[in-house]
Design a protein around this motif. Structure first.
Motif, PDB file in Angstrom:
ATOM      1  N   TYR A  99       0.833  -1.205   0.000  1.00 22.52           N
ATOM      2  CA  TYR A  99       0.000   0.000   0.000  1.00 22.52           C
ATOM      3  C   TYR A  99       0.871   1.259   0.000  1.00 22.52           C
ATOM      4  O   TYR A  99       0.611   2.214  -0.736  1.00 22.52           O
ATOM      5  CB  TYR A  99      -0.907   0.018   1.231  1.00 22.52           C
ATOM      6  N   ARG A 100       1.878   1.256   0.834  1.00 25.12           N
ATOM      7  CA  ARG A 100       2.744   2.432   0.940  1.00 25.12           C
ATOM      8  C   ARG A 100       3.454   2.710  -0.377  1.00 25.12           C
ATOM      9  O   ARG A 100       3.655   3.863  -0.759  1.00 25.12           O
ATOM     10  CB  ARG A 100       3.764   2.221   2.059  1.00 25.12           C
ATOM     11  N   GLN A 101       3.845   1.658  -1.084  1.00 20.41           N
ATOM     12  CA  GLN A 101       4.519   1.837  -2.369  1.00 20.41           C
ATOM     13  C   GLN A 101       3.626   2.540  -3.385  1.00 20.41           C
ATOM     14  O   GLN A 101       4.113   3.160  -4.328  1.00 20.41           O
ATOM     15  CB  GLN A 101       4.952   0.476  -2.915  1.00 20.41           C
ATOM     16  N   HIS A 102       2.312   2.435  -3.187  1.00 19.72           N
ATOM     17  CA  HIS A 102       1.357   3.093  -4.092  1.00 19.72           C
ATOM     18  C   HIS A 102       0.743   4.339  -3.456  1.00 19.72           C
ATOM     19  O   HIS A 102      -0.264   4.854  -3.939  1.00 19.72           O
ATOM     20  CB  HIS A 102       0.257   2.109  -4.496  1.00 19.72           C
ATOM     21  N   GLY A 103       1.338   4.823  -2.374  1.00 18.09           N
ATOM     22  CA  GLY A 103       0.905   6.071  -1.768  1.00 18.09           C
ATOM     23  C   GLY A 103      -0.308   5.979  -0.874  1.00 18.09           C
ATOM     24  O   GLY A 103      -0.911   7.005  -0.544  1.00 18.09           O
ATOM     25  N   LEU A 104      -0.695   4.758  -0.449  1.00 18.78           N
ATOM     26  CA  LEU A 104      -1.850   4.600   0.425  1.00 18.78           C
ATOM     27  C   LEU A 104      -1.374   4.313   1.836  1.00 18.78           C
ATOM     28  O   LEU A 104      -0.762   3.279   2.105  1.00 18.78           O
ATOM     29  CB  LEU A 104      -2.741   3.445  -0.072  1.00 18.78           C
ATOM     30  N   GLU A 105      -1.629   5.220   2.751  1.00 19.15           N
ATOM     31  CA  GLU A 105      -1.240   5.055   4.137  1.00 19.15           C
ATOM     32  C   GLU A 105      -2.395   4.456   4.934  1.00 19.15           C
ATOM     33  O   GLU A 105      -3.546   4.870   4.798  1.00 19.15           O
ATOM     34  CB  GLU A 105      -0.824   6.397   4.750  1.00 19.15           C
ATOM     35  N   MET A 106      -2.075   3.478   5.775  1.00 19.71           N
ATOM     36  CA  MET A 106      -3.088   2.797   6.563  1.00 19.71           C
ATOM     37  C   MET A 106      -3.564   3.647   7.733  1.00 19.71           C
ATOM     38  O   MET A 106      -2.793   4.346   8.367  1.00 19.71           O
ATOM     39  CB  MET A 106      -2.524   1.489   7.119  1.00 19.71           C
ATOM     40  N   SER A 107      -4.867   3.554   8.020  1.00 18.52           N
ATOM     41  CA  SER A 107      -5.414   4.115   9.242  1.00 18.52           C
ATOM     42  C   SER A 107      -5.201   3.110  10.361  1.00 18.52           C
ATOM     43  O   SER A 107      -5.231   1.895  10.133  1.00 18.52           O
ATOM     44  CB  SER A 107      -6.912   4.388   9.082  1.00 18.52           C
ATOM     45  N   ALA A 108      -4.980   3.605  11.568  1.00 20.41           N
ATOM     46  CA  ALA A 108      -4.769   2.704  12.702  1.00 20.41           C
ATOM     47  C   ALA A 108      -6.033   1.943  13.070  1.00 20.41           C
ATOM     48  O   ALA A 108      -5.989   0.975  13.815  1.00 20.41           O
ATOM     49  CB  ALA A 108      -4.277   3.508  13.911  1.00 20.41           C
ATOM     50  N   LYS A 109      -7.176   2.367  12.518  1.00 17.97           N
ATOM     51  CA  LYS A 109      -8.452   1.777  12.913  1.00 17.97           C
ATOM     52  C   LYS A 109      -8.771   0.474  12.187  1.00 17.97           C
ATOM     53  O   LYS A 109      -9.640  -0.269  12.617  1.00 17.97           O
ATOM     54  CB  LYS A 109      -9.593   2.777  12.677  1.00 17.97           C
ATOM     55  N   GLU A 110      -8.082   0.172  11.079  1.00 13.59           N
ATOM     56  CA  GLU A 110      -8.434  -1.008  10.299  1.00 13.59           C
ATOM     57  C   GLU A 110      -7.199  -1.851   9.987  1.00 13.59           C
ATOM     58  O   GLU A 110      -6.084  -1.345   9.875  1.00 13.59           O
ATOM     59  CB  GLU A 110      -9.106  -0.601   8.983  1.00 13.59           C
ATOM     60  N   LEU A 111      -7.414  -3.149   9.835  1.00  9.94           N
ATOM     61  CA  LEU A 111      -6.354  -4.048   9.400  1.00  9.94           C
ATOM     62  C   LEU A 111      -6.180  -3.927   7.887  1.00  9.94           C
ATOM     63  O   LEU A 111      -7.135  -3.609   7.172  1.00  9.94           O
ATOM     64  CB  LEU A 111      -6.708  -5.487   9.770  1.00  9.94           C
ATOM     65  N   PRO A 112      -4.981  -4.194   7.376  1.00  5.88           N
ATOM     66  CA  PRO A 112      -4.744  -4.001   5.938  1.00  5.88           C
ATOM     67  C   PRO A 112      -5.544  -4.940   5.044  1.00  5.88           C
ATOM     68  O   PRO A 112      -5.753  -4.633   3.870  1.00  5.88           O
ATOM     69  CB  PRO A 112      -3.233  -4.257   5.793  1.00  5.88           C
ATOM     70  N   ASP A 113      -5.988  -6.099   5.583  1.00  2.64           N
ATOM     71  CA  ASP A 113      -6.769  -7.014   4.747  1.00  2.64           C
ATOM     72  C   ASP A 113      -8.269  -6.754   4.838  1.00  2.64           C
ATOM     73  O   ASP A 113      -9.064  -7.529   4.298  1.00  2.64           O
ATOM     74  CB  ASP A 113      -6.466  -8.474   5.115  1.00  2.64           C
ATOM     75  N   TYR A 114      -8.651  -5.652   5.477  1.00  2.00           N
ATOM     76  CA  TYR A 114     -10.060  -5.255   5.549  1.00  2.00           C
ATOM     77  C   TYR A 114     -10.523  -4.891   4.137  1.00  2.00           C
ATOM     78  O   TYR A 114      -9.902  -4.061   3.466  1.00  2.00           O
ATOM     79  CB  TYR A 114     -10.191  -4.069   6.493  1.00  2.00           C
ATOM     80  N   LEU A 115     -11.565  -5.534   3.655  1.00  2.00           N
ATOM     81  CA  LEU A 115     -11.938  -5.432   2.249  1.00  2.00           C
ATOM     82  C   LEU A 115     -12.133  -3.995   1.758  1.00  2.00           C
ATOM     83  O   LEU A 115     -11.651  -3.660   0.658  1.00  2.00           O
ATOM     84  CB  LEU A 115     -13.183  -6.277   1.983  1.00  2.00           C
ATOM     85  N   PRO A 116     -12.831  -3.102   2.474  1.00  2.00           N
ATOM     86  CA  PRO A 116     -12.941  -1.720   1.976  1.00  2.00           C
ATOM     87  C   PRO A 116     -11.582  -1.045   1.774  1.00  2.00           C
ATOM     88  O   PRO A 116     -11.418  -0.255   0.836  1.00  2.00           O
ATOM     89  CB  PRO A 116     -13.766  -1.027   3.059  1.00  2.00           C
TER      90      PRO A 116
END
Length: 235
Positions: A99-116
């Motif tokens: 995700y980071r390589q494509h400029g998408l930073e994770m929110s602390a509220k969700e796991l990275p495999d969360y479908l949305p």
């Protein structure tokens, strides 16, 4: 790059007033997407109208009953691939890096495999790559669609659309294996608490034999789509 993935991801989010404000734009994106069959498109529009018009507390109660009270309808994709095995921790760490390589930073509220979250990521990559990555999860999406169909849930339309957008037909055996898993009673809260407590979360290398479909899905989500493999083409 396709906004349809982001639109469908927003529809799968926890219902809020902010989500309601986006429904007209979501429906507009759905109406413009020609890869989705008309019956599925109409069902998506009905879902959007329901999200816009139904009492917000009723929507939230329904959402929790559907997606939060049974593992077999979890929106965390790796839950259906590895459960809480050691492989899941490393896979999610790799997914965050992708995700980071494509400029998408994770929110602390969700796991990275969360479908949305995954769908939001697909909206920023080329269409062929998005379809290939989604295709690796087609068996999971189809199983979720079938379970939602049994419950007569309008959210089934979202998964029908996702299967249509993927570049692969769901593997019937893999779908059957997922459907064979017992489904918890969402109203039996004591049993559900016990089920969630029985499996510990573990991280690090696993000595368990891997499932071929799971391994393919993990490789694809971590950046190796079928089209990227030596001599391979997306099919």
């Amino acid at each position: 790059m396709a906004l349809i993935y982001r639109a469908l991801g927003l529809m799968l989010g926890y219902p809020t007033e902010d989500q309601r404000q986006l429904i007209p734009a979501i429906i507009e994106v759905i109406q413009a997407e020609d890869r989705i069959a008309d019956p599925v498109r109409r069902a998506l529009i009905r879902l959007g109208e329901r999200l816009a018009q139904t009492d917000i507390y009723e929507l939230q109660e329904d959402y929790v009953a559907v997606f939060d009270r049974t593992r077999t309808l979890s929106l965390n994709l790796y839950e259906h691939v590895h459960g809480e095995s050691r492989d899941r921790g490393q896979a999610m760490a790799n997914l965050v890096e992708l995700y980071r390589q494509h400029g998408l930073e994770m929110s602390a509220k969700e796991l990275p495999d969360y479908l949305p979250v995954f769908l939001d990521f697909l909206s920023v990559v080329p269409d062929d790559q998005a379809a290939s990555l989604l295709g690796e999860a087609a068996h999971v999406l189809e199983a979720l669609a079938e379970r939602l169909h049994k419950r007569e849930s309008p959210y089934r339309a979202v998964f029908g659309a996702l299967v249509a957008l993927s570049d692969a037909r769901p593997d019937s055996k893999a779908v059957a294996d997922l459907m064979a898993e017992p489904e918890e009673d969402p109203d039996d809260l004591v049993a559900l608490d016990k089920a969630w407590e029985e499996t510990a979360v573990t991280f690090g290398p696993s000595t368990d034999d891997g499932c071929p479909k799971a391994e393919a899905m993990l490789k694809a989500m971590n950046g190796e789509s079928r089209a990227d493999r030596p001599g391979g083409q997306a099919t």
